[in-house]
Design an enzyme around this catalytic site. Structure first.
Site, PDB file in Angstrom:
ATOM      1  N   ASN A 154       0.789  -1.229   0.000  1.00  0.00           N
ATOM      2  CA  ASN A 154       0.000   0.000   0.000  1.00  0.00           C
ATOM      3  C   ASN A 154       0.821   1.280   0.000  1.00  0.00           C
ATOM      4  OD1 ASN A 154      -2.430   1.780   0.728  1.00  0.00           O
ATOM      5  ND2 ASN A 154      -1.098   2.052   2.502  1.00  0.00           N
ATOM      6  N   TYR A 214       3.276   9.628 -10.954  1.00  0.00           N
ATOM      7  CA  TYR A 214       2.322   8.845 -10.167  1.00  0.00           C
ATOM      8  C   TYR A 214       1.593   7.843 -11.053  1.00  0.00           C
ATOM      9  CZ  TYR A 214      -1.448   7.818  -6.868  1.00  0.00           C
ATOM     10  OH  TYR A 214      -2.327   7.188  -6.039  1.00  0.00           O
ATOM     11  N   THR A 246      -7.884  10.949   2.057  1.00  0.00           N
ATOM     12  CA  THR A 246      -6.734  10.559   2.872  1.00  0.00           C
ATOM     13  C   THR A 246      -5.836  11.771   3.113  1.00  0.00           C
ATOM     14  OG1 THR A 246      -5.258  10.027   1.021  1.00  0.00           O
ATOM     15  CG2 THR A 246      -6.768   8.282   1.776  1.00  0.00           C
TER      16      THR A 246
END
Length: 257
Positions: free
Chosen positions: A89, A152, A187
């Site tokens: 993760n 990313y 998040t």
């Protein structure tokens, strides 16, 4: 070498915040023993202290460190004997067009997101017991192009294929490897982005900023909570998903439609 524990043991990276934190809490509540990895040692220790119902082992290091993984792998083998689940993760983000992105920024993102995923999976595939499972957290950005997120997006596309190769390699031992591709998730990662800081300042709260962003490009009009993604990770680790391997579960509120 000690006998393997009777209950399931899971390795979770990026365990101290966001999706990793939610997954650690959920797996703990389901009776998993946990090996927790995060570069934020203080946050990691704080998490371990809250998981009073689970046996935990905490390892504070960057997931892109090869030597650190050698030490962690040895410690895991000695402590638990093996693993039953792996949650790959840990990740970071950055932004910038290809023309403007520095090679240093490119390498920083690829080092954590792709190199780190490889090193985590390498340890995981060595320690997973027959019938175990791994979940690699990718992103909807790995399959849908957007300007300004080259590093990313490339890293998240890379881990999808990495997981598929791992799924083929693990299949003879009944080891399953799947990816989950979240869209927008609420998040702490967003707090480091300047545009998000500006939106929070203008709109008055993080929730208002999340809602405004989601309304622009997510058909369902909302971003997921980290706890929702944790639930889907737990499903992929569970016997309920025993026929799934090499799959990519898109959880994006319709963003990739």
């Amino acid at each position: 070498m000690p006998e393997p524990l009777a209950r399931r043991v899971a390795l979770v990276t990026g365990a101290a915040s966001g999706i990793g934190l939610a997954a650690s809490r959920l797996l703990s509540s389901e009776g998993w023993a946990l090996a927790l990895v995060d570069r934020d040692g203080a946050a990691l220790d704080a998490l371990a202290r809250t998981l009073t119902d689970a046996e935990t082992a905490a390892f504070a290091h960057d997931v892109s460190g090869d030597a650190a993984w050698d030490e962690t792998e040895s410690a895991l083998r000695e402590r638990f004997g093996g693993l039953d689940g792996v949650v790959v993760n840990a990740g970071i983000s950055d932004s910038g067009t290809i023309a403007d992105l520095s090679f240093e920024a490119w390498r920083r993102v690829l080092s954590v997101n792709l190199d780190g995923a490889f090193l985590t999976l390498r340890t995981g595939m060595r320690l997973l017991r027959d019938g175990g499972a791994a979940v690699v957290v990718s992103s909807a950005s790995g399959v849908k192009a957007e300007a300004g997120i080259a590093a990313y997006a490339a890293s998240k596309a890379g881990v999808i294929q990495l997981a598929k190769v791992a799924a083929k390699e693990g299949a003879p031992r009944g080891i399953r490897v799947n990816t989950i591709l979240p869209g927008g998730v609420e998040t702490p990662m967003w707090r480091g982005m300047e545009f998000f800081k500006d939106m929070v300042a203008n709109l008055g709260s993080e929730q208002a900023a999340f809602d405004a962003i989601a309304a622009q490009g997510t058909p369902l009009g909302r971003y997921a909570k980290a706890e929702e993604i944790a639930g889907q990770i737990a499903f992929l680790l569970s016997p309920s998903a025993r026929s799934m391997t090499g799959a990519s579960l898109i959880v994006d509120g319709g963003y990739t439609l």
